[in-house]
Scaffold this active site. Structure first.
Site, PDB file in Angstrom:
ATOM      1  N   PHE A  13     -29.025  -3.686 -24.904  1.00  0.00           N
ATOM      2  CA  PHE A  13     -27.704  -4.258 -25.146  1.00  0.00           C
ATOM      3  C   PHE A  13     -26.623  -3.381 -24.510  1.00  0.00           C
ATOM      4  CE2 PHE A  13     -23.897  -4.580 -27.922  1.00  0.00           C
ATOM      5  CZ  PHE A  13     -23.516  -5.855 -27.512  1.00  0.00           C
ATOM      6  N   GLN A  14     -25.768  -3.984 -23.724  1.00  0.00           N
ATOM      7  CA  GLN A  14     -24.688  -3.299 -23.020  1.00  0.00           C
ATOM      8  C   GLN A  14     -25.188  -2.176 -22.127  1.00  0.00           C
ATOM      9  OE1 GLN A  14     -21.447  -2.578 -25.866  1.00  0.00           O
ATOM     10  NE2 GLN A  14     -20.681  -4.606 -25.299  1.00  0.00           N
ATOM     11  N   GLU A  29     -10.145  -1.464 -20.113  1.00  0.00           N
ATOM     12  CA  GLU A  29     -10.544  -0.171 -19.549  1.00  0.00           C
ATOM     13  C   GLU A  29      -9.919   0.084 -18.185  1.00  0.00           C
ATOM     14  OE1 GLU A  29     -12.602  -2.277 -20.999  1.00  0.00           O
ATOM     15  OE2 GLU A  29     -13.723  -1.203 -22.552  1.00  0.00           O
ATOM     16  N   MET A  58       3.647 -11.064  -0.417  1.00  0.00           N
ATOM     17  CA  MET A  58       2.983 -10.429   0.718  1.00  0.00           C
ATOM     18  C   MET A  58       1.949 -11.379   1.328  1.00  0.00           C
ATOM     19  SD  MET A  58       2.996  -7.819   2.579  1.00  0.00           S
ATOM     20  CE  MET A  58       3.566  -6.237   1.977  1.00  0.00           C
ATOM     21  N   LYS A  96     -26.127   7.701 -25.785  1.00  0.00           N
ATOM     22  CA  LYS A  96     -25.664   7.855 -27.163  1.00  0.00           C
ATOM     23  C   LYS A  96     -26.490   8.877 -27.937  1.00  0.00           C
ATOM     24  CE  LYS A  96     -24.067   5.106 -31.055  1.00  0.00           C
ATOM     25  NZ  LYS A  96     -23.969   3.773 -31.650  1.00  0.00           N
TER      26      LYS A  96
HETATM   27  C1  LIG Z   1       0.527  -3.642   0.999  1.00  0.00           C
HETATM   28  C2  LIG Z   1       0.391  -2.236   1.526  1.00  0.00           C
HETATM   29  C3  LIG Z   1       1.072  -1.850   2.655  1.00  0.00           C
HETATM   30  C4  LIG Z   1       1.013  -0.546   3.117  1.00  0.00           C
HETATM   31  N1  LIG Z   1       1.782  -0.175   4.173  1.00  0.00           N
HETATM   32  C5  LIG Z   1       1.907   1.132   4.478  1.00  0.00           C
HETATM   33  C6  LIG Z   1       2.854   1.585   5.444  1.00  0.00           C
HETATM   34  O1  LIG Z   1       3.592   0.818   6.032  1.00  0.00           O
HETATM   35  N2  LIG Z   1       2.949   2.906   5.673  1.00  0.00           N
HETATM   36  C7  LIG Z   1       2.171   3.808   4.998  1.00  0.00           C
HETATM   37  O2  LIG Z   1       2.322   5.006   5.216  1.00  0.00           O
HETATM   38  N3  LIG Z   1       1.242   3.420   4.130  1.00  0.00           N
HETATM   39  C8  LIG Z   1       1.112   2.105   3.829  1.00  0.00           C
HETATM   40  N4  LIG Z   1       0.204   1.722   2.869  1.00  0.00           N
HETATM   41  C9  LIG Z   1      -0.674   2.744   2.274  1.00  0.00           C
HETATM   42  C10 LIG Z   1      -1.904   2.981   3.137  1.00  0.00           C
HETATM   43  O3  LIG Z   1      -2.833   1.942   2.908  1.00  0.00           O
HETATM   44  C11 LIG Z   1      -2.580   4.332   2.820  1.00  0.00           C
HETATM   45  O4  LIG Z   1      -2.870   4.419   1.454  1.00  0.00           O
HETATM   46  C12 LIG Z   1      -1.718   5.524   3.157  1.00  0.00           C
HETATM   47  O5  LIG Z   1      -1.087   5.362   4.399  1.00  0.00           O
HETATM   48  C13 LIG Z   1      -2.568   6.780   3.186  1.00  0.00           C
HETATM   49  O6  LIG Z   1      -1.763   7.894   3.043  1.00  0.00           O
HETATM   50  P1  LIG Z   1      -2.193   9.312   3.591  1.00  0.00           P
HETATM   51  O7  LIG Z   1      -2.570   9.241   5.019  1.00  0.00           O
HETATM   52  O8  LIG Z   1      -1.091  10.233   3.220  1.00  0.00           O
HETATM   53  O9  LIG Z   1      -3.536   9.662   2.873  1.00  0.00           O
HETATM   54  P2  LIG Z   1      -4.021   9.906   1.387  1.00  0.00           P
HETATM   55  O10 LIG Z   1      -4.824   8.725   0.991  1.00  0.00           O
HETATM   56  O11 LIG Z   1      -2.967  10.385   0.475  1.00  0.00           O
HETATM   57  O12 LIG Z   1      -5.059  11.052   1.699  1.00  0.00           O
HETATM   58  C14 LIG Z   1      -4.692  12.382   1.729  1.00  0.00           C
HETATM   59  C15 LIG Z   1      -5.330  13.117   2.893  1.00  0.00           C
HETATM   60  O13 LIG Z   1      -5.024  14.499   2.710  1.00  0.00           O
HETATM   61  C16 LIG Z   1      -6.204  15.239   2.524  1.00  0.00           C
HETATM   62  N5  LIG Z   1      -5.977  16.218   1.478  1.00  0.00           N
HETATM   63  C17 LIG Z   1      -6.049  16.044   0.130  1.00  0.00           C
HETATM   64  N6  LIG Z   1      -5.760  17.179  -0.506  1.00  0.00           N
HETATM   65  C18 LIG Z   1      -5.514  18.100   0.450  1.00  0.00           C
HETATM   66  C19 LIG Z   1      -5.166  19.482   0.419  1.00  0.00           C
HETATM   67  N7  LIG Z   1      -5.005  20.155  -0.727  1.00  0.00           N
HETATM   68  N8  LIG Z   1      -4.989  20.113   1.594  1.00  0.00           N
HETATM   69  C20 LIG Z   1      -5.166  19.457   2.777  1.00  0.00           C
HETATM   70  N9  LIG Z   1      -5.488  18.164   2.857  1.00  0.00           N
HETATM   71  C21 LIG Z   1      -5.652  17.497   1.709  1.00  0.00           C
HETATM   72  C22 LIG Z   1      -7.291  14.258   2.187  1.00  0.00           C
HETATM   73  O14 LIG Z   1      -8.543  14.758   2.609  1.00  0.00           O
HETATM   74  C23 LIG Z   1      -6.845  13.008   2.927  1.00  0.00           C
HETATM   75  O15 LIG Z   1      -7.304  13.015   4.263  1.00  0.00           O
HETATM   76  C24 LIG Z   1       0.211   0.404   2.430  1.00  0.00           C
HETATM   77  C25 LIG Z   1      -0.512   0.010   1.317  1.00  0.00           C
HETATM   78  C26 LIG Z   1      -0.408  -1.290   0.840  1.00  0.00           C
HETATM   79  C27 LIG Z   1      -1.160  -1.654  -0.394  1.00  0.00           C
HETATM   80  C1  LIG Z   2      -6.436  -7.114  -7.303  1.00  0.00           C
HETATM   81  C2  LIG Z   2      -5.871  -7.670  -6.056  1.00  0.00           C
HETATM   82  N1  LIG Z   2      -6.111  -8.950  -5.705  1.00  0.00           N
HETATM   83  C3  LIG Z   2      -5.575  -9.464  -4.577  1.00  0.00           C
HETATM   84  C4  LIG Z   2      -4.806  -8.689  -3.756  1.00  0.00           C
HETATM   85  C5  LIG Z   2      -4.219  -9.275  -2.472  1.00  0.00           C
HETATM   86  N2  LIG Z   2      -2.744  -9.262  -2.554  1.00  0.00           N
HETATM   87  C6  LIG Z   2      -1.992  -8.317  -1.959  1.00  0.00           C
HETATM   88  S1  LIG Z   2      -0.356  -8.497  -2.255  1.00  0.00           S
HETATM   89  C7  LIG Z   2      -0.639  -9.896  -3.164  1.00  0.00           C
HETATM   90  C8  LIG Z   2       0.507 -10.651  -3.778  1.00  0.00           C
HETATM   91  C9  LIG Z   2       1.326  -9.868  -4.706  1.00  0.00           C
HETATM   92  O1  LIG Z   2       2.269 -10.719  -5.276  1.00  0.00           O
HETATM   93  P1  LIG Z   2       3.418 -10.163  -6.197  1.00  0.00           P
HETATM   94  O2  LIG Z   2       2.867  -9.218  -7.184  1.00  0.00           O
HETATM   95  O3  LIG Z   2       4.218 -11.281  -6.715  1.00  0.00           O
HETATM   96  O4  LIG Z   2       4.255  -9.277  -5.177  1.00  0.00           O
HETATM   97  P2  LIG Z   2       5.243  -9.724  -3.968  1.00  0.00           P
HETATM   98  O5  LIG Z   2       4.457  -9.545  -2.721  1.00  0.00           O
HETATM   99  O6  LIG Z   2       5.650 -11.121  -4.208  1.00  0.00           O
HETATM  100  O7  LIG Z   2       6.359  -8.753  -4.061  1.00  0.00           O
HETATM  101  C10 LIG Z   2      -1.998 -10.190  -3.221  1.00  0.00           C
HETATM  102  C11 LIG Z   2      -2.566 -11.358  -3.900  1.00  0.00           C
HETATM  103  C12 LIG Z   2      -4.598  -7.351  -4.142  1.00  0.00           C
HETATM  104  N3  LIG Z   2      -3.881  -6.491  -3.400  1.00  0.00           N
HETATM  105  N4  LIG Z   2      -5.111  -6.866  -5.297  1.00  0.00           N
END
Ligand SMILES: Cc1cc2nc3c(=O)[nH]c(=O)nc-3n(C[C@H](O)[C@H](O)[C@H](O)COP(=O)(O)OP(=O)(O)OC[C@H]3O[C@@H](n4cnc5c(N)ncnc54)[C@H](O)[C@@H]3O)c2cc1C
Ligand SMILES: Cc1ncc(C[n+]2csc(CCOP(=O)(O)OP(=O)(O)O)c2C)c(N)n1
Ligand SMILES: [Mg+2]
Lengths: 588, 185
Positions: free
Chosen positions: A114-115, A52, A482, A164
């Site tokens: 159940f479930q 799911e 990472m 259901k």
């Molecule tokens: C490993 C990892 C590393 C990351 N590193 C980075 C990084 O280096 N740089 C980076 O940028 N991000 C990074 N991220 C992503 C980060 O965590 C956030 O998800 C991201 O920065 C959020 O983007 P955003 O501010 O555009 O917001 P979003 O989450 O896209 O939110 C959208 C915003 O716009 C508003 N909005 C929605 N619809 C409308 C509309 N119609 N009109 C006006 N407003 C609206 C919402 O209310 C909200 O405030 C990383 C993520 C991971 C997993």
């Molecule tokens: C469901 C979940 N569990 C744990 C993490 C923490 N986490 C962030 S990046 C990462 C490793 C990812 O490894 P891989 O997919 O091999 O990517 P790489 O960084 O090596 O490119 C982990 C464990 C996560 N983001 N999501």
């Protein structure tokens, strides 16, 4: 027009009336009546997943790549709990999604039947809204309201839990698509005074920047077009969050690249030094701001957001504008044209000279290798060999995700499906499948990591069954890269449990699923292997062996300011080990 | 580029900036009285780490099933605004009013206070109850239950005194609050 029908029929009818053509789901006891109705009709296509969570992420990929709502269907209990990660993911990334779950009969609720699980209780904090349907009379209005709430204002996931017995009961169905059940009516238009004030600030700016985000893409194609007009009109430089990539084209001349923790040197320094910042549909996430007290210390900040709670949440701004990006930009452009401001040309030229100086650092430079494939090189080649095509990119979570954001350049919105807010490993493959099913003729690639791909690998079977020829391009570094990078930064390079041991043979794994496996480990072979992957009209697992210990740069270590960035070409392993202080260590 | 380890402060601890302005606020929230609405409000507070000092809820419009929730919480102004906006995001929430910002609101609470004792202390309890306008709602030869309505601080004072007079137990309703003057929510 009203008609008599069962609750299960109402579900299908509401989907049809909402224009839904595809849903993702998995059957079980509590949704059998709905599956029976699905079986007896042709209008709604049901995509059977293998878990799911996969249905949820597939619905997200479908939604993000089309701008439409994604729909998922699951049974009670474990079906619903398996959906929780996907719902939370959609909530954090503002993805419109309607999830329908079955529930035990109303007469059994509360008996540990159940479930039975308290689905609305469990999903209350991870949905925008949810309902337990208690009476057949309420079902049509709730179903339609679910779509309205998921798709308007700040989009998000909603869940309708249907016992259901209510699926079997007969009641009166009405297409109440355009009727509101609740008082929810988010404001779309911003006050004129705020728009005029913004135009004044922008007109007088000497060192402006547009900081755009996922909200531009949420708002839709009109907002994207208007953003591009605004850039042309003002000449301002543009950066974007991970979630906003593609809204302004990466090939555009005002593009600075992504900002934030792994953003470019020029984007982050321009954010730090600007005097007017216009935040458009972004939420000052901690990946963006770094140290709050050192975040863009000398700028006036304008924040356009449809959700008032996004404003002043992390960063206090000078001018909040609550409204839809499309509507606000339209008014802003009209106000700008009416005022015909004279901009300080000399100041702008100086600002661009400064930006060009930062650009000249070429922060995405990395050490090349002739023997082993550098992960950055792999993405660069993937980009070069696919850019002329109609391509959609999904990612998993990790270094590969950041390299995808840095080295794959997006010229259009809705082309990049990634889990930003929750950072859900296992998102990419099902999201790619959802994307592929929405765009059957397009090339859909999941840029994956060797660890992440194993989190929802079972969905390869879904791809095979439904002829979704997605390509999982695995940057196989044998590590949770990472995590390993953070252990190097924070924990004395003690690589506790971040080595991906006992990896499957991805090529044979692909074959076992009836997909195609490709392996490549030499830079010289890479182009041919990628071309081959593109040619194959079947799902592919591409096992791309890259160097194991590459780090993802640039990087702003947590707890640091934008101008304290680590660059790949000039950090040593010692710098990496000492870059984060005690206070930064507790941050994520 | 120079990286100096251990110099930066955390990015996320906004709190430290204005400690002086932290105070308690009374929020009045108009909601649809539907199943789960209270869980949404309470879950929002616990999930986002806001504290609830007092919470009362009751249906006030039976015809359209609307309830008023009165919440007392503490925080600096930006946190309070954030709480109000987060409440505003909940679909069944119609309106959120900060009665503390609106000015000198009427705030009342009802308490039932049980004391037990004989002789001197019993007489003293009765005298104090009269002084505080508390009513006797139950009496036995060696106990009273008083009912007192008033501002929470007055109830606190009364309860404090009753501790000296054999307080057994206490039930308080939490706050009911309205703005003064002719304007409604
Ligand atoms: C490993 C990892 C590393 C990351 N590193 C980075 C990084 O280096 N740089 C980076 O940028 N991000 C990074 N991220 C992503 C980060 O965590 C956030 O998800 C991201 O920065 C959020 O983007 P955003 O501010 O555009 O917001 P979003 O989450 O896209 O939110 C959208 C915003 O716009 C508003 N909005 C929605 N619809 C409308 C509309 N119609 N009109 C006006 N407003 C609206 C919402 O209310 C909200 O405030 C990383 C993520 C991971 C997993
Ligand atoms: C469901 C979940 N569990 C744990 C993490 C923490 N986490 C962030 S990046 C990462 C490793 C990812 O490894 P891989 O997919 O091999 O990517 P790489 O960084 O090596 O490119 C982990 C464990 C996560 N983001 N999501
Ligand atoms: Mg890896």
């Amino acid at each position: 027009m009203t008609r008599q029908m069962t609750g299960a029929e109402m579900v299908i009818q509401a989907l049809i009336d909402q224009g839904v053509d595809t849903i993702f789901g998995y059957p079980g006891g509590a949704v059998l009546p709905i599956f029976d109705e699905l079986f007896q009709q042709e209008e709604v296509r049901h995509i059977l997943v293998r878990h799911e969570q996969g249905a949820g992420h597939a619905a997200e990929g479908y939604a993000r790549s089309t701008g439409k709502v994604g729909v998922a269907l699951a049974t009670s209990g474990p079906g619903a709990t398996n959906m929780v990660t996907a719902l939370t993911d959609a909530l954090l990334d503002s993805i419109p999604m309607v999830c329908i779950t079955g529930q035990v009969p109303t007469t059994l609720i509360g008996t540990d039947a159940f479930q039975e699980a308290d689905t609305v209780g469990i999903t209350r904090p991870c949905t925008k809204h949810n309902w337990l349907v208690r009476r057949i009379e309420d079902l049509p209005a709730i179903l339609h309201e679910a779509f309205r709430i998921a798709t308007t204002g700040r989009p998000g996931p909603v869940l309708v839990d249907i016992p259901k017995n209510i699926q079997f009961q007969t009641g009166t169905y009405e297409n109440c698509k355009d009727k509101a059940l609740t008082q929810y009516h988010p404001a779309v238009k911003a006050p004129d005074a705020a728009i005029r004030e913004a135009v004044e600030l922008m007109a007088a700016a000497k060192k402006p920047i547009l900081y755009t985000g996922g909200g531009v893409i949420n708002s839709g194609p009109k907002a994207v077009a208007l953003l591009r007009d605004l850039v042309k009109m003002t000449g301002f430089p543009v950066t974007s969050t991970l979630m906003g990539l593609g809204a302004y084209p990466a090939s555009g001349k005002n593009w600075l690249g992504m900002l934030g923790m792994h953003g470019t040197y020029e984007a982050n320094l321009a954010m730090h030094d600007c005097d007017v910042m216009v935040c458009i549909g972004a939420r000052f996430d901690d990946r963006i701001t770094g140290r709050i007290d050192a975040f863009s210390p000398n700028s006036k900040k304008i924040h356009i957001d449809i959700d008032p709670s996004s404003i002043n949440k992390n960063v206090v701004v000078d001018l909040p504008i609550v409204g839809d990006v499309g509507s606000v930009l339209e008014d802003m452009i009209a106000a700008w044209n009416a005022r015909k401001p004279v901009q300080d040309k000399a100041a702008h030229a100086a600002w661009w000279r400064q930006i060009d100086g930062w650009r000249a650092r070429k922060c995405l430079t990395y050490r090349h290798s002739a023997e082993a494939i550098m992960p950055q090189y792999a993405i660069e080649r993937l980009f070069e060999l696919t850019k002329g095509r109609d391509t959609y990119i999904a990612t998993e979570v990790g270094q590969h995700q950041m390299w995808a954001a840095q080295y794959y350049h997006f010229d259009e919105p809705n082309r990049f499906m990634t889990s930003g807010g929750l950072g859900t490993m296992g998102y990419g493959l099902p999201a790619a499948i959802g994307t592929q099913l929405a765009h059957p003729g397009s090339l859909v690639i999941d840029i994956a990591g060797d660890a992440s791909i194993q989190m929802n690998i079972q969905e390869l079977s879904t791809a095979v069954q439904h002829n979704a020829p997605v390509k999982a391009f695995i940057l196989n570094n044998q590590y949770m890269g990472m995590v390993r990078q953070w252990q190097q930064l924070l924990h004395g390079n003690r690589l506790s449990h971040s080595y991906v041991d006992s990896q499957p043979d991805f090529v044979r794994l692909a074959e076992a699923y009836g997909a195609v496996g490709i392996r490549c480990s030499k830079p010289a072979d890479l182009d041919d292997a990628i071309e081959e992957m593109i040619r194959i009209d079947k799902p592919v697992l591409f096992d791309c062996h890259v160097v194991s210990l590459a780090n993802c740069f640039p990087m702003i270590p947590s707890g640091k300011a934008h101008n304290e960035m680590l660059l790949g070409t000039d950090v040593s392993d010692v710098d990496i080990g000492t870059a984060i202080g005690a206070a930064g260590k507790v941050l994520v | 580029m120079m990286i100096v380890a251990g110099q930066s402060q955390s990015a996320y601890f906004l709190e430290e900036e204005f400690p002086a302005t932290e105070r308690s606020h009374t929020l009045s929230v108009l909601v649809d009285n539907e199943p789960g609405v209270l869980a949404r409000v309470v879950g929002l507070f616990s999930g986002r780490g806001y504290n609830i000092e007092s919470l009362t809820v009751s249906e006030i419009e039976h015809s359209n099933h609307q309830s008023r929730i009165t919440i007392v919480t503490t925080g600096r102004p930006p946190v309070i605004s954030q709480i109000m906006h987060q409440l505003g995001r909940l679909i069944p929430v119609h309106k959120v009013i900060n009665l503390t910002w609106a000015g000198d609101a009427l705030e009342r609470e009802l308490a039932l206070v049980k004391v037990a004792g004989k002789g001197e202390m019993r007489d003293e309890a009765l005298r104090l109850a009269q002084a505080f306008n508390a009513r006797i709602v139950d009496a036995t030869l060696d106990s009273y239950v008083f009912e007192m309505t008033g501002a929470p601080a007055d109830i606190d004072r009364f309860v404090g005194l009753m501790k000296e007079c054999g307080l057994v137990e206490l039930a308080r309703t939490g706050l009911a609050a309205l703005a003064r003057g002719k304007m409604g929510i």
